[in-house]
Design a protein around this motif. Structure first.
Motif, PDB file in Angstrom:
ATOM      1  N   SER A   1       0.949  -0.965   0.015  1.00  0.00           N
ATOM      2  CA  SER A   1      -0.006  -0.089   0.001  1.00  0.00           C
ATOM      3  C   SER A   1       0.914   1.221  -0.090  1.00  0.00           C
ATOM      4  O   SER A   1       0.562   2.228  -0.656  1.00  0.00           O
TER       5      SER A   1
ATOM      6  N   LEU B   1      -5.303   1.947  -1.471  1.00  0.00           N
ATOM      7  CA  LEU B   1      -6.520   1.823  -0.441  1.00  0.00           C
ATOM      8  C   LEU B   1      -6.974   0.095  -0.144  1.00  0.00           C
ATOM      9  O   LEU B   1      -7.094  -0.044   1.140  1.00  0.00           O
TER      10      LEU B   1
ATOM     11  N   SER C   1      -4.211  -1.346   2.318  1.00  0.00           N
ATOM     12  CA  SER C   1      -4.323  -0.684   3.475  1.00  0.00           C
ATOM     13  C   SER C   1      -5.666  -1.362   4.360  1.00  0.00           C
ATOM     14  O   SER C   1      -5.385  -1.405   5.365  1.00  0.00           O
TER      15      SER C   1
ATOM     16  N   SER D   1      -5.431   5.656   5.654  1.00  0.00           N
ATOM     17  CA  SER D   1      -6.085   5.332   4.713  1.00  0.00           C
ATOM     18  C   SER D   1      -7.171   6.469   4.290  1.00  0.00           C
ATOM     19  O   SER D   1      -7.707   6.441   3.174  1.00  0.00           O
ATOM     20  N   TRP D   2      -7.514   7.217   5.230  1.00  0.00           N
ATOM     21  CA  TRP D   2      -8.511   8.263   5.034  1.00  0.00           C
ATOM     22  C   TRP D   2      -7.823   9.339   4.030  1.00  0.00           C
ATOM     23  O   TRP D   2      -8.510   9.741   3.313  1.00  0.00           O
TER      24      TRP D   2
ATOM     25  N   VAL E   1      -5.304   8.675   1.953  1.00  0.00           N
ATOM     26  CA  VAL E   1      -5.304   8.218   0.523  1.00  0.00           C
ATOM     27  C   VAL E   1      -6.755   8.303  -0.190  1.00  0.00           C
ATOM     28  O   VAL E   1      -6.830   8.377  -1.433  1.00  0.00           O
ATOM     29  N   TYR E   2      -7.763   7.904   0.656  1.00  0.00           N
ATOM     30  CA  TYR E   2      -9.231   8.203  -0.158  1.00  0.00           C
ATOM     31  C   TYR E   2      -9.476   9.627  -0.318  1.00  0.00           C
ATOM     32  O   TYR E   2      -9.887   9.744  -1.501  1.00  0.00           O
TER      33      TYR E   2
ATOM     34  N   GLU F   1      -7.384  11.739  -1.436  1.00  0.00           N
ATOM     35  CA  GLU F   1      -6.166  11.893  -2.219  1.00  0.00           C
ATOM     36  C   GLU F   1      -5.402  13.201  -1.759  1.00  0.00           C
ATOM     37  O   GLU F   1      -5.058  13.894  -2.699  1.00  0.00           O
TER      38      GLU F   1
ATOM     39  N   ALA G   1      -1.005  12.065   3.315  1.00  0.00           N
ATOM     40  CA  ALA G   1      -1.106  10.623   3.095  1.00  0.00           C
ATOM     41  C   ALA G   1       0.520  10.021   3.176  1.00  0.00           C
ATOM     42  O   ALA G   1       0.694   8.993   3.780  1.00  0.00           O
TER      43      ALA G   1
END
Lengths: 239, 299
Positions: free
Chosen positions: B33, B49, B52, B109-110, B112-113, B115, B120
């Motif tokens: 990830s 995503l 992770s 992860s949040w 990454v979600y 972007e 990140a």
């Protein structure tokens, strides 16, 4: 005594002036393998089935008609630098300044890290059910060197009951004590000295040959293998 | 038969071995990830995503297993009590790591979600450090027991981390492969991505094989107890787990698959992944139980 005073490991007291360091000498020349110490210990602490605070390892050596039995009474070594104490994540086990390595049942979470750390298999895990409901369950237990007896001036139950006076208990820092005299006058060994734990159970060996017989990992005889298998079938391989 | 024998049981059993596998697979998935967002390998960004999330789910099972394994599960919070905390115990540090790692992964992860490139990366770096440390700790907690001949080696954490790397990638490949069936064709993970992960796993396996060989060599020239360990465990009781499951089915077979033409197909990569995951689980089992098993011979 406040809770935290010896929460962490007490400093090694072997040879420290003005401090007591309780130790035991096991004179294997005098041990007859009667198992009275095991029984006394079971009675003193209501030790459940399948686990032991002290036990006697027996080995038959030689071939008929030259057969001998060797006995090795075993208990917690009450190491001066105990690995179980340093492994406990919640300080449930600690070393008393006079040398006892003790367990606090009310703190123990039963993670068994101390059992993994002990090189001598001296610790055991108490079963879920015990005949006396007031005694702790599901936590790790061990030999206490009979702290409750010694602090009142008595000898530990196993030493007190030993018919051959093979187990001798005392303060090894006191040069006039029997243990100090025995260790000074005889050639003694401790189990697994290479682990660096400074064990405080000193063994006087019956003869040179038995030293290699008793200590260390050996190929087991067929009957012991069978017993081991039966034990595993009954109690399981792991907790 | 007339002799009265006392036998001992093994304190840490299969639950601990499964826990080691879960933490390892979680750390391995997280490494994949982080490749896209932390190390700048853009190719891996689309799977960051799902990777992770796989890592988080695997790690959320861990506390359940560990608490169930305690003798007194209701006292698990003692591990987090500052007045009980014991700095010399590896487990006290491990508790902190296992508590912090999923939290950091969730925040990563949040971002990454969302972007958010910068956040990140920051949380990714923190999480990757925690991921490696959490799994490094599982090697350390076994290693710091001097009487367990098999476990008492400084190679332990590296062996564990290499196993984590390969089993994590393997598990992720299986998860992504299954996930593809539920996605429309344009959102599916491409064959190229699987091939890339297969390649990473293959080099991990080569390194794993090298480590096992080093350990085997050292033990066969080792002290008396080490030779007994080799004989009793690796070639005796645990030879099925060690020789067959770990080395032959878990390393050599997947290596042959991955470096042959079959390994270029998706079926080959998934088959190799399944073998690797089983092999690493077997390694966790003999590694955890084996060292303690030999110890029970000491009477």
């Amino acid at each position: 005594m406040p809770e935290r005073s010896f929460g962490l490991q007490a400093p090694p007291s072997l040879g420290a002036p003005g401090k007591k360091r309780y130790a035991m000498v096991v004179d294997l020349r005098r041990c007859i393998g009667c198992m009275a110490c095991v029984l006394a210990d079971k009675a003193e602490f209501e030790v459940p089935l399948g686990v032991w605070r002290t036990w006697v390892s027996v080995r038959t050596v030689g071939q008929y008609p030259h057969v001998k039995k060797h006995f090795l009474p075993r208990l917690c070594n009450h190491c001066d630098d105990p690995p179980c104490v340093r492994s406990c994540p919640v300080q449930a086990t600690y070393k008393h300044e006079e040398g006892f390595v003790l367990q606090r049942y009310e703190r123990c979470i039963g993670c068994r890290a101390c059992m993994v750390a002990c090189p001598f298999n001296a610790r055991h895990f108490l079963p879920k059910k015990r005949s006396n409901p007031n005694l702790p369950t599901n936590v790790v237990d061990k030999c206490t060197f009979c702290f409750h007896r010694v602090s009142q001036g008595f000898a530990p139950a196993c030493a007190q009951t030993c018919v051959g006076r093979a187990r001798i208990f005392g303060d090894i820092n006191d040069p006039n004590s029997e243990v100090a005299k025995l260790v000074a006058a005889n050639s003694t060994i401790v189990l697994k000295p290479e682990m660096g734990t400074k064990p405080q159970i000193y063994y006087i060996m019956p003869n040179q040959k038995s030293m290699s017989q008793e200590v260390g990992l050996l190929e087991e005889p067929a009957d012991v293998k069978e017993d081991r298998k039966a034990h595993r079938e009954h109690f399981g391989l792991y907790f | 038969m007339l002799d009265y024998q006392v036998f001992h049981t093994i304190p840490w059993g299969m639950r601990i071995a499964i826990y080691f596998w879960l933490v390892g697979a979680s750390a391995g998935s997280f490494v994949i990830s982080s490749l896209g967002w932390v190390f700048g390998v853009k190719k891996y960004k689309p799977i960051a995503l799902p990777a992770s999330i796989t890592a988080i789910i695997l790690l959320l099972i861990v506390p359940i297993i560990l608490i169930a394994d305690l003798g007194k599960p209701e006292r698990f919070w003692y591990l987090l009590r500052p007045d009980f905390w014991h700095a010399s115990s590896p487990m006290a540090w491990g508790t902190l790591l296992i508590s912090a790692y999923p939290g950091a992964m969730l925040i990563y992860s949040w971002f990454v979600y969302k972007e958010n490139e910068f956040q990140a990366k920051v949380w990714g770096i923190l999480s990757i450090i925690l991921a490696v440390s959490t799994h490094w700790y599982t090697g350390v907690v076994m290693e710091l027991n001097p009487s367990r001949e098999i476990n008492h080696t400084s190679l332990a954490p590296i062996l564990f981390l290499t196993g984590a790397f390969v089993s994590g990638i393997g598990f992720l490949i299986i998860v992504l492969f299954i996930r593809n069936f539920f996605l429309p064709a344009d959102k599916q993970v491409g064959a190229e991505m699987f091939a890339g992960m297969g390649r990473l796993m293959a080099w991990g396996l080569v390194f794993d094989l090298f480590l096992i060989f080093s350990e085997f060599l050292q033990m066969s020239y080792g002290t008396g107890d080490e030779i007994v360990a080799l004989k009793h465990i690796l070639l005796g009781v645990f030879s099925f787990q060690f020789l067959w499951l770990e080395v032959i089915f878990g390393i050599i077979a997947p290596l042959i698959i991955l470096f042959s033409s079959f390994g270029r197909s998706l079926t080959g990569i998934v088959a190799a992944s399944i073998l690797v995951d089983i092999g690493v689980l077997a390694m966790r089992q003999w590694w955890t139980i084996g060292g303690q098993y030999l110890q029970t011979y000491f009477q």
